[in-house]
Design an enzyme around this catalytic site. Structure first.
Site, PDB file in Angstrom:
ATOM      1  N   ARG A 107     -21.112  52.127 -18.105  1.00  0.00           N
ATOM      2  CA  ARG A 107     -21.201  50.897 -17.318  1.00  0.00           C
ATOM      3  C   ARG A 107     -21.518  51.231 -15.861  1.00  0.00           C
ATOM      4  NH1 ARG A 107     -16.351  46.846 -18.149  1.00  0.00           N
ATOM      5  NH2 ARG A 107     -17.863  45.443 -17.157  1.00  0.00           N
ATOM      6  N   CYS A 142     -13.066  48.013 -10.631  1.00  0.00           N
ATOM      7  CA  CYS A 142     -13.369  48.154 -12.056  1.00  0.00           C
ATOM      8  C   CYS A 142     -14.236  46.969 -12.446  1.00  0.00           C
ATOM      9  CB  CYS A 142     -12.080  48.238 -12.867  1.00  0.00           C
ATOM     10  SG  CYS A 142     -10.985  46.808 -12.645  1.00  0.00           S
TER      11      CYS A 142
END
Length: 283
Positions: A180, A238
């Protein structure tokens, strides 16, 4: 004060003269809704068996605000958060222990919120519920109202501009999975990639296969190798401020203070004006 507690230590504390308030924050990040499948039910998991005396806390409703422009799990309204904590029995003069189903992310979110809003004694059960060796209870404890009043700290919280600045002046860790960060896969947000200047530091690398944290010295060595040298200002983000809280907790175990960008990638990537970097290079 240590930020984590073992199952044996918790059992001893629960049998002591001033037992902690125990919060069960079982939660799972799920994309099941997109496929029409039911999402994880933390309350049902709690009712099927929990640490005796534990009170259930709902991450989505009590530890976060409504999803929107500030991200998927923005800060909750602090008055509502305080009321939820008091309903759970949290008081400023009584220790709190938080656990989840073992991943540690949700428990860390509760830990971070309580610490940031001024509670002096909060710990996370290392390894979560799977580490608990005692009996489980299906009894819901009688409500005992606490007196905790949240008082947000002046440090420890980053907004988008602060995160961008810290990526240049200090160390900004991206706690998501490496694919990611690199932009190779993005199952949830509008676009893949990372905040320019951020360093990839997947939170899963902070724990052993059993879900317990690595030792303090091992964590310290890991973060120093990634750039958190003595005196460096450190921040974490995050996807939506949940797994990032777990990385802040890991940094605390290592003795390294860090701030959390709660909006995280879900807020950053929703703004087309924000720059996006891809690939393994921070820039």
């Amino acid at each position: 004060m240590n930020a984590i507690i073992t199952a044996s230590e918790l059992a001893g504390d629960l049998a002591g003269e001033n037992p902690p308030v125990v919060l069960d924050v079982r939660w799972q990040l799920s994309v099941a809704k997109a496929a029409g499948e039911p999402s994880f039910d933390g309350r049902a998991a709690y009712l099927s068996g929990h640490v005796p005396g534990a009170v259930y806390v709902d991450l989505d409703r009590e530890l976060a605000g409504a999803p929107g422009g500030r991200g998927r799990h923005p800060l909750p309204d602090l008055a509502e958060f305080g009321a939820a904590m008091r309903r759970a029995g949290v008081s400023s003069d009584r220790p709190v222990v938080v656990y989840d189903g073992g991943q540690g992310w949700a428990a860390a979110r509760a830990w971070w919120l309580l610490r940031w809003t001024g509670h002096p004694d909060v710990r996370v059960l290392d390894g979560g519920l799977p580490s608990w060796q005692g009996d489980l209870s299906v009894d819901v404890p009688a409500r005992v109202e606490g007196d905790f009043e949240p008082e947000p700290g002046v440090d420890g919280l980053l907004d988008a501009d602060g995160a961008a600045a810290l990526a240049r002046s200090g160390v900004l860790f991206d706690a998501r999975a490496g694919e990611r960060y690199r932009g190779e896969a993005e199952p949830i947000d509008r676009v893949g990639g990372h905040i320019p200047g951020a360093v990839s530091a997947p939170t899963n690398d902070n724990v052993a296969p059993d879900g317990r944290f690595l030792g303090a010295e091992d964590l310290k060595a890991r973060f120093k190798a990634l750039g958190a040298a003595d005196g460096a200002e450190v921040g974490v983000y995050c996807g939506s401020g949940v797994s990032g809280a777990h990385e802040v907790l890991a940094l605390a175990v290592a003795g390294i203070p860090a701030a959390l960008y709660v909006g995280s990638w879900s807020e950053w990537s929703a703004d087309p004006a924000r720059p996006v970097a891809v690939g393994p290079d921070p820039q």
